[in-house]
Enzyme design. Structure first.
Site, mmCIF file in Angstrom:
data_model
loop_
_atom_site.group_PDB
_atom_site.id
_atom_site.type_symbol
_atom_site.label_atom_id
_atom_site.label_comp_id
_atom_site.label_asym_id
_atom_site.label_seq_id
_atom_site.Cartn_x
_atom_site.Cartn_y
_atom_site.Cartn_z
ATOM 1 N N CYS A 150 0.816 -1.091 -0.158
ATOM 2 C CA CYS A 150 0.035 0.007 -0.057
ATOM 3 C C CYS A 150 0.854 1.232 -0.076
ATOM 4 C CB CYS A 150 -0.898 0.030 1.129
ATOM 5 S SG CYS A 150 -1.914 1.544 1.458
ATOM 6 N N CYS A 173 0.452 3.243 3.533
ATOM 7 C CA CYS A 173 0.796 2.651 5.066
ATOM 8 C C CYS A 173 2.025 1.709 4.862
ATOM 9 C CB CYS A 173 -0.221 2.356 5.754
ATOM 10 S SG CYS A 173 -1.019 0.713 5.177
ATOM 11 N N CYS A 232 -7.233 -0.653 1.265
ATOM 12 C CA CYS A 232 -6.469 -1.599 2.184
ATOM 13 C C CYS A 232 -7.041 -1.511 3.554
ATOM 14 C CB CYS A 232 -5.175 -0.365 2.436
ATOM 15 S SG CYS A 232 -4.002 -0.752 3.573
ATOM 16 N N CYS A 242 -5.277 1.116 6.241
ATOM 17 C CA CYS A 242 -5.457 2.479 6.374
ATOM 18 C C CYS A 242 -6.662 2.758 5.417
ATOM 19 C CB CYS A 242 -4.296 3.207 5.748
ATOM 20 S SG CYS A 242 -4.098 3.115 4.115
ATOM 21 N N CYS A 259 -8.444 -4.939 -10.061
ATOM 22 C CA CYS A 259 -8.210 -3.947 -11.222
ATOM 23 C C CYS A 259 -7.652 -2.993 -10.237
ATOM 24 C CB CYS A 259 -9.138 -3.588 -11.930
ATOM 25 S SG CYS A 259 -8.880 -2.206 -13.246
HETATM 26 ZN ZN LIG Z 1 -2.791 1.232 3.448
#
Ligand SMILES: [Zn+2]
Length: 148
Positions: free
Chosen positions: A57, A60, A105, A108, A128
């Site tokens: 991510c 984070c 995610c 976060c 996607c």
């Molecule tokens: Zn994250």
């Protein structure tokens, strides 16, 4: 049963004020992760990333996708058939009059992209993703190849 939007009852692992996200992320990362933006197809360098490694991510740093689940969907967005266990959450997205499943995610709640049921085996799913929402970390470099 449809899950309700996150209401603050069980906090996400990473919570920051919006101003902090704005400071830490590039404008494009912020637009995608925090404002549900979508990058232009074909613009992410991750489309042509074929090395072994981990996609994390961009907000984070949580590991989200292993390179082994990446495939070329031909859409112009980095695509995967499966996330790491527990790495992402989904919610119903009725924007644009289409029913789509939004992917974020799990740490976060940064917006990553959408998942569609037309992916390859073994899952049949197509995650996607916006490349702007991901950072690629190559696996430990193999020993340098001997020059011939
Ligand atoms: Zn994250």
């Amino acid at each position: 049963m449809q899950s309700k939007n996150h209401s603050g009852a069980a906090p996400y692992a990473v919570e920051k004020p919006d101003t902090e996200w704005q400071r830490e992320l590039t404008p494009e990362q912020y637009r995608v992760l925090r404002a549900h933006g979508t990058e232009r197809a074909g613009t992410s360098p991750l489309n042509s990333e074929h090395r072994a490694g981990m996609f994390r991510c961009a907000g984070c740093g949580q590991p989200l996708f292993n390179s082994g689940s990446k495939f070329d969907s031909g859409t112009g967005w980095p695509s995967f058939f499966a996330p790491l266990a527990g790495a992402v959450g989904t919610s119903n997205d009725g924007a644009l009059g289409m029913q789509r499943t939004e992917v974020h995610c799990s740490a976060c709640r940064g917006h990553l992209g959408h998942v569609f049921p037309d992916g390859p085996k073994p899952t049949g799913e197509r995650y996607c993703m916006n490349g702007a929402a991901l950072n690629f970390e190559p696996a430990a470099a193999p020993p340098a190849e001997k020059k011939v």
